[in-house]
Scaffold this motif. Sequence first.
Motif, short mmCIF file in Angstrom:
data_model
loop_
_atom_site.label_atom_id
_atom_site.label_comp_id
_atom_site.label_asym_id
_atom_site.label_seq_id
_atom_site.Cartn_x
_atom_site.Cartn_y
_atom_site.Cartn_z
N LEU A 120 3.77 0.96 58.60
CA LEU A 120 2.64 0.51 57.81
C LEU A 120 1.64 1.65 57.60
O LEU A 120 1.53 2.55 58.45
CB LEU A 120 1.93 -0.65 58.53
CG LEU A 120 2.74 -1.93 58.75
CD1 LEU A 120 1.95 -2.88 59.65
CD2 LEU A 120 3.06 -2.59 57.42
N SER A 121 0.92 1.58 56.52
CA SER A 121 -0.18 2.52 56.31
C SER A 121 -1.32 2.17 57.27
O SER A 121 -1.33 1.10 57.88
CB SER A 121 -0.69 2.44 54.87
OG SER A 121 -1.28 1.18 54.62
N LEU A 122 -2.30 3.06 57.39
CA LEU A 122 -3.41 2.82 58.30
C LEU A 122 -4.15 1.54 57.93
O LEU A 122 -4.47 0.72 58.80
CB LEU A 122 -4.37 4.01 58.29
CG LEU A 122 -5.61 3.86 59.18
CD1 LEU A 122 -5.21 3.64 60.64
CD2 LEU A 122 -6.51 5.09 59.05
N LEU A 123 -4.41 1.35 56.64
CA LEU A 123 -5.12 0.15 56.20
C LEU A 123 -4.30 -1.11 56.50
O LEU A 123 -4.83 -2.12 56.97
CB LEU A 123 -5.43 0.23 54.71
CG LEU A 123 -6.22 -0.94 54.11
CD1 LEU A 123 -7.56 -1.08 54.81
CD2 LEU A 123 -6.41 -0.74 52.60
N HIS B 35 -3.18 -6.09 62.35
CA HIS B 35 -3.77 -6.33 63.67
C HIS B 35 -4.72 -7.54 63.62
O HIS B 35 -4.69 -8.41 64.52
CB HIS B 35 -4.53 -5.09 64.13
CG HIS B 35 -5.16 -5.21 65.49
ND1 HIS B 35 -4.45 -5.05 66.66
CD2 HIS B 35 -6.43 -5.52 65.87
CE1 HIS B 35 -5.25 -5.23 67.69
NE2 HIS B 35 -6.46 -5.51 67.24
N ARG B 36 -5.53 -7.61 62.58
CA ARG B 36 -6.46 -8.74 62.46
C ARG B 36 -5.71 -10.06 62.27
O ARG B 36 -6.10 -11.08 62.83
CB ARG B 36 -7.43 -8.49 61.30
CG ARG B 36 -8.48 -7.43 61.58
CD ARG B 36 -9.57 -7.47 60.53
NE ARG B 36 -9.10 -7.03 59.24
CZ ARG B 36 -9.17 -5.77 58.80
NH1 ARG B 36 -9.70 -4.83 59.57
NH2 ARG B 36 -8.73 -5.45 57.60
N ARG B 37 -4.62 -10.04 61.49
CA ARG B 37 -3.85 -11.27 61.28
C ARG B 37 -3.22 -11.75 62.58
O ARG B 37 -3.21 -12.95 62.88
CB ARG B 37 -2.77 -11.04 60.22
CG ARG B 37 -3.31 -10.94 58.80
CD ARG B 37 -2.18 -11.09 57.80
NE ARG B 37 -1.17 -10.06 57.94
CZ ARG B 37 -1.21 -8.88 57.33
NH1 ARG B 37 -2.21 -8.58 56.52
NH2 ARG B 37 -0.23 -8.00 57.51
N VAL B 38 -2.65 -10.81 63.34
CA VAL B 38 -2.03 -11.19 64.61
C VAL B 38 -3.07 -11.75 65.57
O VAL B 38 -2.84 -12.77 66.24
CB VAL B 38 -1.30 -9.98 65.24
CG1 VAL B 38 -0.82 -10.31 66.65
CG2 VAL B 38 -0.13 -9.56 64.37
N ALA B 39 -4.23 -11.10 65.65
CA ALA B 39 -5.29 -11.57 66.53
C ALA B 39 -5.73 -12.98 66.14
O ALA B 39 -5.90 -13.86 67.01
CB ALA B 39 -6.48 -10.61 66.48
#
Length: 277
Positions: free
Chosen positions: A247-250, A256-260
């Motif tokens: 994945l790209s950095l963005l 990460h936010r979706r998994v959290a």
Amino acid sequence: MRDEMITAWSRAVTAEILWHTVRGPRGMPVVPLTWPQDRTPCAAVPLSHLDDVDSLPHRAAFTVHTGHGHPKTLVATGRVDLHWDLSGAEFVDHLLPQELAKHPPTRLRADSLMARRENWWWIPRALVTLRDITRVDTLPARTHPGDALLVRQPHSDDPEEPRTTVVTAARWPEPGQQSVELWPRDGAALAGEGEAAFVLGHRYSPDFERWERWYRSGTVDGEILHVWSGDGAPQPGDEHPGTAAPLSLLDRLSHHRRVAKACKAGITTVERRESRS
């Protein structure tokens, strides 16, 4: 065969759990772990996958692809124990070191006390353990990006034990009401009789920030899978099974936010259920 399966499970970095429900077969990829006390195969599933875990029956199949010597797919069937580890204490005390070694995202989120506090939502787990292994089967290796596991409705003599076959297709159709001819890797005929079926594959980047399950579900008639729903697909640029571009950095931040968010939602749901019981 049982010892071979346990050894392969302990060495692998990815595996699958397959099962059958009243709504049809299902499956999910997991990080293969073993209990240190007795080397029993298990998986510590993040609560972002609560829907899958909630559908687990009393029996399931644990599958793993061996990449050493003569590659093959091993399938162990047995009784499944499910334990909600909402505090994460058992996961951290007994299983975390293994997952740190196998799964890079866990290294980022849980390799220190500070990281575990910051990413607290990654620590509560559903601990799925395979007990009382009753059989271990050997299937062909998955050597092509389009190879996948076909899970079918069990035979009538064992209604909770899913039937598993390694299959491939010339092209996996887009999700929807389409049909595709399946080619079993062992050369045997599928001889489908209209039973429910689920085809599972997954692809991941080297850092595992991208780990995508793709599937097709429907029914099998003869060698034809009539596809009713699905998601994802192996990509033409994949060089071998499992590969995917990082994945790209963005995209990493968004992922990460979706998994959290999904983990927090799953934790809240289980906590509410536990408080009512």
